[in-house]
Design a protein around this motif. Structure first.
Motif, PDB file in Angstrom:
ATOM      1  N   LEU B  20       0.769  -1.267  -0.044  1.00 30.41           N
ATOM      2  CA  LEU B  20      -0.015  -0.134   0.041  1.00 30.41           C
ATOM      3  C   LEU B  20       0.811   1.221  -0.015  1.00 30.41           C
ATOM      4  O   LEU B  20       1.897   1.317   0.714  1.00 30.41           O
ATOM      5  CB  LEU B  20      -0.999   0.011   1.268  1.00 30.41           C
ATOM      6  CG  LEU B  20      -1.830  -0.998   1.355  1.00 30.41           C
ATOM      7  CD1 LEU B  20      -2.586  -0.861   2.575  1.00 30.41           C
ATOM      8  CD2 LEU B  20      -2.513  -1.603   0.178  1.00 30.41           C
ATOM      9  N   SER B  21       0.434   2.230  -0.700  1.00 30.53           N
ATOM     10  CA  SER B  21       0.988   3.766  -0.667  1.00 30.53           C
ATOM     11  C   SER B  21      -0.130   4.531  -0.324  1.00 30.53           C
ATOM     12  O   SER B  21      -1.337   4.446  -0.358  1.00 30.53           O
ATOM     13  CB  SER B  21       1.546   3.926  -2.144  1.00 30.53           C
ATOM     14  OG  SER B  21       2.564   3.115  -2.480  1.00 30.53           O
ATOM     15  N   CYS B  22       0.512   5.790   0.305  1.00 33.91           N
ATOM     16  CA  CYS B  22      -0.134   6.902   0.609  1.00 33.91           C
ATOM     17  C   CYS B  22       0.474   7.966   0.628  1.00 33.91           C
ATOM     18  O   CYS B  22       1.709   8.254   0.914  1.00 33.91           O
ATOM     19  CB  CYS B  22      -0.230   6.736   2.211  1.00 33.91           C
ATOM     20  SG  CYS B  22      -1.445   8.182   2.867  1.00 33.91           S
ATOM     21  N   ALA B  23       0.042   8.932  -0.726  1.00 40.51           N
ATOM     22  CA  ALA B  23       0.723  10.054  -0.956  1.00 40.51           C
ATOM     23  C   ALA B  23       0.041  11.041  -0.266  1.00 40.51           C
ATOM     24  O   ALA B  23      -0.882  11.278   0.038  1.00 40.51           O
ATOM     25  CB  ALA B  23       0.357  10.368  -2.635  1.00 40.51           C
ATOM     26  N   ASP B  73       9.040   7.507   2.532  1.00 40.45           N
ATOM     27  CA  ASP B  73      10.012   7.878   1.540  1.00 40.45           C
ATOM     28  C   ASP B  73       9.850   9.435   1.695  1.00 40.45           C
ATOM     29  O   ASP B  73       8.880   9.975   1.012  1.00 40.45           O
ATOM     30  CB  ASP B  73       9.980   7.599   0.065  1.00 40.45           C
ATOM     31  CG  ASP B  73      10.977   8.312  -0.685  1.00 40.45           C
ATOM     32  OD1 ASP B  73      11.535   9.221  -0.578  1.00 40.45           O
ATOM     33  OD2 ASP B  73      11.407   7.561  -1.802  1.00 40.45           O
ATOM     34  N   ASN B  74      10.816  10.208   2.560  1.00 36.18           N
ATOM     35  CA  ASN B  74      10.384  11.778   2.747  1.00 36.18           C
ATOM     36  C   ASN B  74      10.643  12.381   1.568  1.00 36.18           C
ATOM     37  O   ASN B  74      10.304  13.644   1.401  1.00 36.18           O
ATOM     38  CB  ASN B  74      11.200  12.175   3.941  1.00 36.18           C
ATOM     39  CG  ASN B  74      10.375  11.635   5.257  1.00 36.18           C
ATOM     40  OD1 ASN B  74       9.350  11.292   5.293  1.00 36.18           O
ATOM     41  ND2 ASN B  74      11.266  11.882   6.478  1.00 36.18           N
ATOM     42  N   SER B  75      11.561  12.053   0.598  1.00 34.93           N
ATOM     43  CA  SER B  75      11.628  12.865  -0.720  1.00 34.93           C
ATOM     44  C   SER B  75      10.508  12.684  -1.392  1.00 34.93           C
ATOM     45  O   SER B  75      10.321  13.718  -2.420  1.00 34.93           O
ATOM     46  CB  SER B  75      12.865  12.177  -1.172  1.00 34.93           C
ATOM     47  OG  SER B  75      12.587  10.849  -1.934  1.00 34.93           O
ATOM     48  N   LYS B  76       9.627  11.787  -1.554  1.00 31.73           N
ATOM     49  CA  LYS B  76       8.349  11.607  -2.003  1.00 31.73           C
ATOM     50  C   LYS B  76       7.106  11.914  -1.463  1.00 31.73           C
ATOM     51  O   LYS B  76       6.173  11.665  -2.127  1.00 31.73           O
ATOM     52  CB  LYS B  76       8.395  10.311  -2.688  1.00 31.73           C
ATOM     53  CG  LYS B  76       9.533   9.945  -3.757  1.00 31.73           C
ATOM     54  CD  LYS B  76       9.340   8.396  -4.333  1.00 31.73           C
ATOM     55  CE  LYS B  76      10.466   8.242  -5.368  1.00 31.73           C
ATOM     56  NZ  LYS B  76      10.318   6.846  -5.856  1.00 31.73           N
ATOM     57  N   ASN B  77       7.443  12.233  -0.070  1.00 32.88           N
ATOM     58  CA  ASN B  77       6.170  12.524   0.664  1.00 32.88           C
ATOM     59  C   ASN B  77       5.201  11.398   0.596  1.00 32.88           C
ATOM     60  O   ASN B  77       3.831  11.369   0.438  1.00 32.88           O
ATOM     61  CB  ASN B  77       5.400  13.841   0.180  1.00 32.88           C
ATOM     62  CG  ASN B  77       6.066  14.981   0.679  1.00 32.88           C
ATOM     63  OD1 ASN B  77       7.176  14.947   1.304  1.00 32.88           O
ATOM     64  ND2 ASN B  77       5.546  16.110   0.208  1.00 32.88           N
ATOM     65  N   THR B  78       5.746  10.200   0.722  1.00 32.81           N
ATOM     66  CA  THR B  78       4.822   8.917   0.742  1.00 32.81           C
ATOM     67  C   THR B  78       5.186   7.865   1.707  1.00 32.81           C
ATOM     68  O   THR B  78       6.254   7.727   2.221  1.00 32.81           O
ATOM     69  CB  THR B  78       5.168   8.233  -0.846  1.00 32.81           C
ATOM     70  OG1 THR B  78       4.757   9.207  -1.909  1.00 32.81           O
ATOM     71  CG2 THR B  78       4.262   7.056  -0.835  1.00 32.81           C
TER      72      THR B  78
END
Lengths: 107, 127
Positions: B20-23, B73-78
Motif C-alpha cells: 500500500l502507498s499513501c501520497a 520516503d520523505n523525498s516523495k512525501n509517501t
C-alpha cells in the motif's frame, strides 16, 4: 493491552436533544484520549484529543471530558449531520487501542 | 489543505503480498509521524502500525508484527505498508493517517492520535 469499552452500543436521540457517550479504559490513560466520528462509507474524523481539546473546525456543541479511566463525549444539541458512529482511542500506551464504537441514531 | 491518498489495495491470495502507498500533501511530511489503521467489513477500527517522521522508529500491532513493514520516503512525501503472508483476517479497508504532535522546549514530538485520514483502500484476502 489497554481495553477500551464504549457504552451504550447504540444511542437513539431526537434532533436537538443532548447525547452523552461513555468510554472506559481498563487502566489509566491519563488524558491521552481521542474521539472520532465516522459516517457510513467515510473515513473517521478527529473530534477531540487530549480528552477535551476540540480539533480544528469541530463545532462547539461537541465536548469531551474525563481523565484516568472514565471519559465522556457530549453532543449538546444533535444536528442531522451528527448521526454517525463514534469511537474513542487511547494513545497513552502502545498498542494504541480503540473502543468498539457507539452508534448514534435518529429516534 | 492536508490530503492523504491511499492506493495499492485489491485482491490477494492467502499467503500473498500487497504494498500500500499513501501520497501526502499540504503539510511538512517529515515533521509528522504517520500511521496505518484498518477496518474490517462491518467492524471497528484497529491500529496497525506507526512510523516517526524521520522513519527511525516503527511500531506494530501484534496481529501484524513480522508480516507487515511500514516505511516512508520523505523525498516523495509517501508512506508505505508492505504486507506479506496475508491472511483472510487481514481483509479490511486500510486508512493512512497523519498523527498529531505537541510542542515542548523548542521541539515537536509525535502524539499517537490521528488528525487527518485518507479515504482508505480496500484489501481483500481470498482464494
Amino acid at each position: 493491552e489497554i481495553v477500551m469499552t464504549q457504552s451504550p452500543d447504540t444511542l437513539s436521540v431526537s434532533p436537538g436533544e443532548r447525547a452523552t457517550l461513555s468510554c472506559r479504559a481498563s487502566q489509566s490513560v491519563s488524558s491521552n484520549l481521542a474521539w472520532y466520528q465516522q459516517k457510513t462509507g467515510q473515513a473517521p474524523r478527529l473530534l477531540i484529543y487530549t480528552a477535551s481539546t476540540r480539533a480544528t473546525g469541530i463545532p462547539a456543541r461537541f465536548s469531551g471530558s474525563g481523565s484516568g479511566t472514565e471519559f465522556t463525549l457530549t453532543i449538546s444539541s444533535l444536528q442531522s449531520e451528527d448521526f454517525a458512529v463514534y469511537y474513542c482511542q487511547q494513545y497513552n500506551n502502545w498498542p494504541f487501542t480503540f473502543g468498539g464504537g457507539t452508534k448514534v441514531e435518529i429516534k | 489543505e492536508v490530503q492523504l491518498v491511499e492506493s495499492g489495495g485489491g485482491l490477494a491470495q492467502p499467503g500473498g503480498s500487497l504494498r500500500l502507498s499513501c501520497a501526502a500533501s499540504g503539510f511538512t511530511f517529515t515533521s509528522y509521524a504517520m500511521t496505518w489503521v484498518r477496518q474490517a467489513p462491518g467492524k471497528g477500527l484497529e491500529w496497525v502500525s506507526s512510523i516517526t517522521g524521520s522513519g527511525d522508529s516503527t511500531y506494530y500491532a501484534e496481529s501484524v508484527k513480522g508480516r507487515f513493514t511500514i516505511s516512508r520516503d520523505n523525498s516523495k512525501n509517501t508512506l508505505y505498508l508492505q504486507m506479506n503472508s496475508l491472511r483472510a483476517e487481514d481483509t479490511a479497508v486500510y486508512y493512512c493517517a497523519k498523527n498529531g504532535n505537541y510542542y515542548d522546549s523548542g521541539a515537536y514530538y509525535p502524539r499517537y492520535y490521528f488528525h487527518y485520514w485518507g479515504q482508505g483502500t480496500l484489501v481483500t484476502v481470498s482464494s
